[in-house]
Design a protein around this motif. Structure first.
Motif, mmCIF file in Angstrom:
data_model
loop_
_atom_site.group_PDB
_atom_site.id
_atom_site.type_symbol
_atom_site.label_atom_id
_atom_site.label_comp_id
_atom_site.label_asym_id
_atom_site.label_seq_id
_atom_site.Cartn_x
_atom_site.Cartn_y
_atom_site.Cartn_z
ATOM 1 N N HIS A 189 0.912 2.651 -3.255
ATOM 2 C CA HIS A 189 -0.413 2.794 -3.868
ATOM 3 C C HIS A 189 -1.317 3.652 -2.994
ATOM 4 N N ARG A 190 -0.974 4.913 -2.851
ATOM 5 C CA ARG A 190 -1.753 5.833 -2.020
ATOM 6 C C ARG A 190 -2.749 6.658 -2.840
ATOM 7 N N ARG A 215 -5.684 7.342 -5.198
ATOM 8 C CA ARG A 215 -6.895 6.563 -5.509
ATOM 9 C C ARG A 215 -6.968 6.202 -6.989
ATOM 10 N N GLN A 251 -7.798 -3.578 7.798
ATOM 11 C CA GLN A 251 -7.608 -2.206 7.326
ATOM 12 C C GLN A 251 -7.037 -1.328 8.437
ATOM 13 N N PHE A 266 -3.951 -7.464 -2.672
ATOM 14 C CA PHE A 266 -4.234 -6.064 -2.384
ATOM 15 C C PHE A 266 -5.528 -5.631 -3.067
ATOM 16 N N GLU A 323 -8.723 -4.346 -1.118
ATOM 17 C CA GLU A 323 -9.310 -3.027 -1.385
ATOM 18 C C GLU A 323 -10.810 -3.139 -1.655
ATOM 19 N N VAL A 348 -4.883 3.125 -7.400
ATOM 20 C CA VAL A 348 -5.618 1.953 -6.911
ATOM 21 C C VAL A 348 -6.682 1.550 -7.928
ATOM 22 N N GLY A 370 0.795 -1.221 0.000
ATOM 23 C CA GLY A 370 0.000 0.000 0.000
ATOM 24 C C GLY A 370 0.827 1.271 0.000
ATOM 25 N N LEU A 419 -7.217 -2.046 -9.901
ATOM 26 C CA LEU A 419 -8.427 -2.871 -9.834
ATOM 27 C C LEU A 419 -8.765 -3.453 -11.205
ATOM 28 N N PHE A 470 -12.497 -3.797 1.630
ATOM 29 C CA PHE A 470 -12.570 -2.571 2.431
ATOM 30 C C PHE A 470 -13.663 -1.649 1.908
ATOM 31 N N MET A 471 -13.798 -1.555 0.580
ATOM 32 C CA MET A 471 -14.851 -0.724 -0.007
ATOM 33 C C MET A 471 -16.242 -1.219 0.390
#
Length: 160
Positions: A15-16, A18, A155, A139, A143, A21, A12, A25, A146-147
């Motif tokens: 990968h800060r 958005r 998290q 990851f 992610e 990220v 992470g 995806l 977490f979403m």
């Protein structure tokens, strides 16, 4: 901090942004599917079941994920199984089409990755740690979890 949280936190760090990220995806699943397509030849039959390098690599990766975390490991094993299943018909295509799908997905996936790292302004994590090539797909799954409001414990550990 758990080994899972440490691995995800280390990945992470690269990968800060958005947008980065978001590109991951899309790009990482494309790359994983590409690798599975390309590794789906040759196909052997062992005790009536199909076996190929993609399945062997997926089993090895699933063991890695399961050792990090049972719940995420089970999700990753299921997704790798789905990927192997999707890769089989592509691998059965004539050689040019099989390679076209495999190489095309691979290149397109990496284009997404590098666009994302352009937003990030930082090199990909695998440049510093090859293990991140395995952590990247995890990851993405984390992610998404977490979403969806899942695995807040992981998290929170990552954010420490």
């Amino acid at each position: 901090m758990s080994a899972l949280a440490k691995s995800l936190a280390a990945y992470g760090e690269y990968h800060r942004d958005r947008r980065n990220v978001a590109t991951h995806l899309v790009g990482i699943p494309m790359i994983v599917l590409a690798v599975l397509v390309l590794l789906s030849r040759p196909l052997w039959e062992v005790v009536g079941l199909p076996l190929n390098p993609a399945i062997l690599a997926s089993v090895a990766a699933a063991v890695f994920y399961l050792r990090l975390d049972l719940r995420f490991g089970l999700v990753m094993a299921a997704l790798l199984g789905l990927g192997c299943w999707l890769a089989l018909p592509l691998a059965a295509l004539p050689t040019a089409q099989w390679l076209g799908w495999g190489i095309g997905l691979f290149v397109a996936g990496w284009i997404f990755q590098f666009i994302g790292h352009g937003f990030e302004g930082r090199k990909p994590a695998f440049v510093d740690d090859l293990k991140s090539l395995l952590v990247g797909p995890l990851f993405v799954v984390a992610e998404v979890a977490f979403m969806l409001g899942l695995r807040r414990d992981v998290q929170a550990q990552m954010e420490q």
